[in-house]
Write a protein that holds these residues in place. Structure first.
Motif, PDB file in Angstrom:
ATOM      1  N   GLU A 139      -8.615   3.615  -1.778  1.00  0.00           N
ATOM      2  CA  GLU A 139      -7.270   4.012  -1.337  1.00  0.00           C
ATOM      3  C   GLU A 139      -6.623   3.996  -2.602  1.00  0.00           C
ATOM      4  O   GLU A 139      -5.656   5.056  -2.811  1.00  0.00           O
ATOM      5  CB  GLU A 139      -6.655   2.805  -0.448  1.00  0.00           C
ATOM      6  CG  GLU A 139      -5.391   2.941   0.079  1.00  0.00           C
ATOM      7  CD  GLU A 139      -4.808   1.945   1.010  1.00  0.00           C
ATOM      8  OE1 GLU A 139      -3.718   1.573   0.692  1.00  0.00           O
ATOM      9  OE2 GLU A 139      -5.588   1.578   1.770  1.00  0.00           O
TER      10      GLU A 139
ATOM     11  N   LEU B  44      -7.519   7.296  -4.512  1.00  0.00           N
ATOM     12  CA  LEU B  44      -7.137   8.507  -3.691  1.00  0.00           C
ATOM     13  C   LEU B  44      -5.501   8.698  -3.952  1.00  0.00           C
ATOM     14  O   LEU B  44      -5.131   9.815  -3.816  1.00  0.00           O
ATOM     15  CB  LEU B  44      -7.437   8.541  -2.314  1.00  0.00           C
ATOM     16  CG  LEU B  44      -8.831   8.630  -1.915  1.00  0.00           C
ATOM     17  CD1 LEU B  44      -8.871   8.726  -0.404  1.00  0.00           C
ATOM     18  CD2 LEU B  44      -9.363   9.901  -2.383  1.00  0.00           C
TER      19      LEU B  44
ATOM     20  N   ASP C 278      -4.257  11.604  -8.637  1.00  0.00           N
ATOM     21  CA  ASP C 278      -4.540  12.792  -8.741  1.00  0.00           C
ATOM     22  C   ASP C 278      -5.681  13.453  -9.681  1.00  0.00           C
ATOM     23  O   ASP C 278      -6.038  14.370  -9.847  1.00  0.00           O
ATOM     24  CB  ASP C 278      -3.124  13.873  -8.685  1.00  0.00           C
ATOM     25  CG  ASP C 278      -2.657  13.825  -9.811  1.00  0.00           C
ATOM     26  OD1 ASP C 278      -3.087  12.985 -10.956  1.00  0.00           O
ATOM     27  OD2 ASP C 278      -1.533  14.502 -10.133  1.00  0.00           O
TER      28      ASP C 278
ATOM     29  N   ASP D  93     -14.373   8.707   3.191  1.00  0.00           N
ATOM     30  CA  ASP D  93     -12.931   9.019   3.013  1.00  0.00           C
ATOM     31  C   ASP D  93     -12.800   9.666   1.697  1.00  0.00           C
ATOM     32  O   ASP D  93     -12.053  10.752   1.457  1.00  0.00           O
ATOM     33  CB  ASP D  93     -12.024   7.959   2.871  1.00  0.00           C
ATOM     34  CG  ASP D  93     -11.853   7.220   4.358  1.00  0.00           C
ATOM     35  OD1 ASP D  93     -12.098   7.866   5.429  1.00  0.00           O
ATOM     36  OD2 ASP D  93     -11.568   5.988   4.486  1.00  0.00           O
ATOM     37  N   ALA D  94     -13.506   9.182   0.710  1.00  0.00           N
ATOM     38  CA  ALA D  94     -13.416   9.799  -0.829  1.00  0.00           C
ATOM     39  C   ALA D  94     -13.932  11.096  -0.909  1.00  0.00           C
ATOM     40  O   ALA D  94     -13.663  12.140  -1.396  1.00  0.00           O
ATOM     41  CB  ALA D  94     -14.106   8.727  -1.695  1.00  0.00           C
TER      42      ALA D  94
ATOM     43  N   ALA E  13     -11.776  13.778   0.469  1.00  0.00           N
ATOM     44  CA  ALA E  13     -10.624  14.081  -0.404  1.00  0.00           C
ATOM     45  C   ALA E  13     -11.119  14.957  -1.577  1.00  0.00           C
ATOM     46  O   ALA E  13     -10.271  15.176  -2.356  1.00  0.00           O
ATOM     47  CB  ALA E  13      -9.778  12.802  -0.907  1.00  0.00           C
TER      48      ALA E  13
END
Length: 140
Positions: A88, A91, A94, A113-114, A117
């Motif tokens: 988290e 992410l 940037d 999740d990673a 992204a």
């Protein structure tokens, strides 16, 4: 799917700015030995450890959010149950291109999740070992 192939591992190992989450001041721990090796091989290390002021001769930061400047790879030396929070924080930046979880550290949901992204993810592998096999003494 986390990266397991030699070409993918080489790609991640090609990033040279590494934030080491869970870096240790204890010389005998893997969380000190592995990043120290990487530093000796040209990686720019930023230790992340809220209980230390300095590690590897570099200022230690309390969290990824506190790390100034760019980070290419987040190397994780924390228990698997902490990985979702680390991802988290990753992410929220940037600049990170990869998350590398050291041996014994995995979290499939956080890895997904990673990856969703756009980050490369490596789980349950040692950066020192992979660097030694694929970069320092390439055998593939």
């Amino acid at each position: 799917m986390p990266i397991t192939d030699a070409d993918g591992l080489r790609r991640v190992l090609g990033h040279d700015r590494v934030a080491v989450v869970g870096a240790s001041t204890s010389y005998e721990k893997a969380a000190h030995i592995v990043p120290a090796y990487l530093g000796r091989h040209g990686y720019d290390l930023t230790p992340v450890n809220p209980t230390a002021d300095e590690i590897f001769g570099e200022r230690a930061y309390d969290s990824l959010a506190d790390v100034p400047g760019p980070v290419d790879t987040v190397e994780v030396f924390r228990p698997s149950e902490e990985v979702p929070g680390i991802v988290e924080q990753t992410l929220a930046r940037d600049d990170v291109q990869a998350v590398w979880m050291q041996p014994g550290i995995t979290h499939d949901a956080a890895a997904r999740d990673a990856e969703a992204a756009g980050l490369d993810v490596v789980q349950d592998r040692c950066m020192k070992v992979e660097h030694g096999q694929l970069i320092r003494n390439p055998m593939d």
